[in-house]
Write a protein that holds these residues in place. Structure first.
Motif, mmCIF file in Angstrom:
data_model
loop_
_atom_site.group_PDB
_atom_site.id
_atom_site.type_symbol
_atom_site.label_atom_id
_atom_site.label_comp_id
_atom_site.label_asym_id
_atom_site.label_seq_id
_atom_site.Cartn_x
_atom_site.Cartn_y
_atom_site.Cartn_z
ATOM 1 N N PHE A 56 66.929 8.183 3.756
ATOM 2 C CA PHE A 56 67.257 8.977 5.117
ATOM 3 C C PHE A 56 67.404 10.198 4.767
ATOM 4 N N GLY A 57 66.637 11.221 5.738
ATOM 5 C CA GLY A 57 66.891 12.558 5.318
ATOM 6 C C GLY A 57 66.276 13.228 4.516
ATOM 7 N N LEU A 58 65.286 12.430 4.028
ATOM 8 C CA LEU A 58 64.151 13.298 2.934
ATOM 9 C C LEU A 58 63.317 14.434 3.823
ATOM 10 N N THR A 59 62.943 15.306 3.062
ATOM 11 C CA THR A 59 62.143 16.072 3.715
ATOM 12 C C THR A 59 60.614 15.562 3.728
ATOM 13 N N TYR A 60 59.578 16.192 4.486
ATOM 14 C CA TYR A 60 58.380 15.700 4.497
ATOM 15 C C TYR A 60 57.738 15.334 3.293
ATOM 16 N N ALA A 61 57.626 16.405 2.394
ATOM 17 C CA ALA A 61 57.186 16.387 1.061
ATOM 18 C C ALA A 61 57.915 15.197 0.168
ATOM 19 N N GLU A 62 59.305 15.232 0.332
ATOM 20 C CA GLU A 62 59.965 14.013 -0.607
ATOM 21 C C GLU A 62 59.445 12.655 0.037
ATOM 22 N N GLN A 63 59.408 12.476 1.429
ATOM 23 C CA GLN A 63 58.972 11.173 2.040
ATOM 24 C C GLN A 63 57.499 10.912 1.401
ATOM 25 N N ARG A 64 56.518 11.856 1.463
ATOM 26 C CA ARG A 64 55.273 11.489 0.856
ATOM 27 C C ARG A 64 55.184 11.068 -0.609
ATOM 28 N N LEU A 97 48.343 11.802 -4.112
ATOM 29 C CA LEU A 97 48.626 13.163 -3.018
ATOM 30 C C LEU A 97 48.077 14.300 -3.469
ATOM 31 N N ILE A 98 47.515 14.500 -4.804
ATOM 32 C CA ILE A 98 47.228 15.775 -5.170
ATOM 33 C C ILE A 98 45.748 15.922 -5.364
ATOM 34 N N GLU A 99 45.185 16.596 -4.540
ATOM 35 C CA GLU A 99 43.555 16.749 -4.704
ATOM 36 C C GLU A 99 43.360 17.765 -5.764
ATOM 37 N N PRO A 100 42.551 17.741 -6.555
ATOM 38 C CA PRO A 100 42.040 18.886 -7.823
ATOM 39 C C PRO A 100 41.795 19.791 -7.161
ATOM 40 N N GLU A 101 40.998 19.729 -6.199
ATOM 41 C CA GLU A 101 40.556 21.169 -5.656
ATOM 42 C C GLU A 101 41.700 21.947 -4.965
ATOM 43 N N ALA A 102 42.696 21.325 -4.308
ATOM 44 C CA ALA A 102 43.888 21.890 -3.453
ATOM 45 C C ALA A 102 44.825 22.388 -4.614
ATOM 46 N N TYR A 103 44.956 21.713 -5.704
ATOM 47 C CA TYR A 103 45.994 22.036 -6.765
ATOM 48 C C TYR A 103 45.503 23.418 -7.378
ATOM 49 N N ALA A 104 44.206 23.250 -7.712
ATOM 50 C CA ALA A 104 43.688 24.545 -8.350
ATOM 51 C C ALA A 104 43.580 25.824 -7.497
ATOM 52 N N SER A 110 49.531 31.175 -7.268
ATOM 53 C CA SER A 110 50.744 31.254 -7.911
ATOM 54 C C SER A 110 50.932 30.076 -8.658
ATOM 55 N N PRO A 111 51.153 30.181 -10.199
ATOM 56 C CA PRO A 111 51.144 29.082 -11.167
ATOM 57 C C PRO A 111 52.483 28.349 -10.935
ATOM 58 N N ASP A 112 53.460 29.002 -10.009
ATOM 59 C CA ASP A 112 54.772 28.373 -10.001
ATOM 60 C C ASP A 112 54.776 27.286 -9.301
ATOM 61 N N ALA A 113 55.526 26.168 -9.960
ATOM 62 C CA ALA A 113 55.449 24.904 -9.432
ATOM 63 C C ALA A 113 56.013 24.762 -8.354
ATOM 64 N N HIS A 114 57.214 25.673 -7.896
ATOM 65 C CA HIS A 114 57.580 25.496 -6.505
ATOM 66 C C HIS A 114 56.617 25.658 -5.437
ATOM 67 N N HIS A 115 55.923 26.916 -5.772
ATOM 68 C CA HIS A 115 54.744 27.462 -4.643
ATOM 69 C C HIS A 115 53.698 26.126 -4.757
ATOM 70 N N ILE A 116 53.262 25.815 -5.675
ATOM 71 C CA ILE A 116 52.146 24.639 -5.617
ATOM 72 C C ILE A 116 52.659 23.441 -4.759
ATOM 73 N N ALA A 117 54.145 23.031 -5.262
ATOM 74 C CA ALA A 117 54.513 21.838 -4.597
ATOM 75 C C ALA A 117 54.834 21.810 -3.086
ATOM 76 N N GLU A 118 55.067 23.239 -2.644
ATOM 77 C CA GLU A 118 55.135 23.679 -0.980
ATOM 78 C C GLU A 118 53.646 23.681 -0.432
ATOM 79 N N VAL A 122 54.303 18.011 -1.570
ATOM 80 C CA VAL A 122 54.654 17.252 -2.786
ATOM 81 C C VAL A 122 55.900 17.739 -3.302
ATOM 82 N N THR A 123 56.654 17.082 -4.093
ATOM 83 C CA THR A 123 57.976 17.368 -4.686
ATOM 84 C C THR A 123 57.561 18.114 -5.933
ATOM 85 N N VAL A 124 58.407 19.164 -6.497
ATOM 86 C CA VAL A 124 58.236 19.588 -7.869
ATOM 87 C C VAL A 124 57.900 18.948 -8.844
#
Length: 160
Positions: A56-64, A97-104, A110-118, A122-124
């Protein structure tokens, strides 16, 4: 122990939503349950109940991310948590959850993992796992380490 499914339908056009993950759970004959779990436990699969629990209480990204991870345990028929099973579930969740094209596209901004996760909802931790286990860099090029077949094609076939 149930064997994983072996059909290979088409890939999803976009990353699954929570509704899509709920349909996948139904197709795998498990139910999803939001619950108050022990401190630090984000989710788990209980084979004897055919249930996936998530905190209970997870963010959308954490739930996914948590639900996809637990559905990977269901798909692989993991009956206990081992380092190998956890790594396998993380890899399958990342592939789902991670489409290669969307990841690219996100990484180009930004190569920052936090930016990509947001950007990918998905989670970092899942971004880090994707980098370590699902892609490989050779010079300025990035390649998938595994075919997006087995799990992702099977799960994609469950999507509308």
């Amino acid at each position: 122990m149930t064997a994983p499914r072996s059909e290979a339908p088409e890939l999803p056009i976009s990353s699954p939503t929570l509704s899509d993950l709920a349909r996948i759970a139904s197709d795998l004959d498990v139910t999803l349950h939001m619950a108050h779990l022990e401190h630090g436990v984000l989710g788990f699969y209980e084979p004897s109940e055919a249930r996936v629990y998530f905190a209970f209480g997870l963010t959308y990204a954490e739930q996914r991310s948590v639900i996809a991870h637990e559905l990977a345990h269901v798909y692989r028929a993991h009956e206990c948590s081992t380092p190998s099973a956890e790594r396998d579930a993380d890899t399958l969740a990342a592939q789902l959850l991670i489409e290669p094209e969307a990841y690219a596209a996100a990484e180009r901004l930004s190569p920052d993992a936090h930016h990509i996760a947001e950007a990918l909802d998905v989670t970092v931790d899942l971004v880090h796992h994707y980098r370590e286990h699902c892609i490989q860099r050779i010079g300025s090029r990035t390649y998938g380490r595994q075919l997006r077949g087995r799990f992702t094609n099977q799960i994609a076939g469950m999507l509308p």
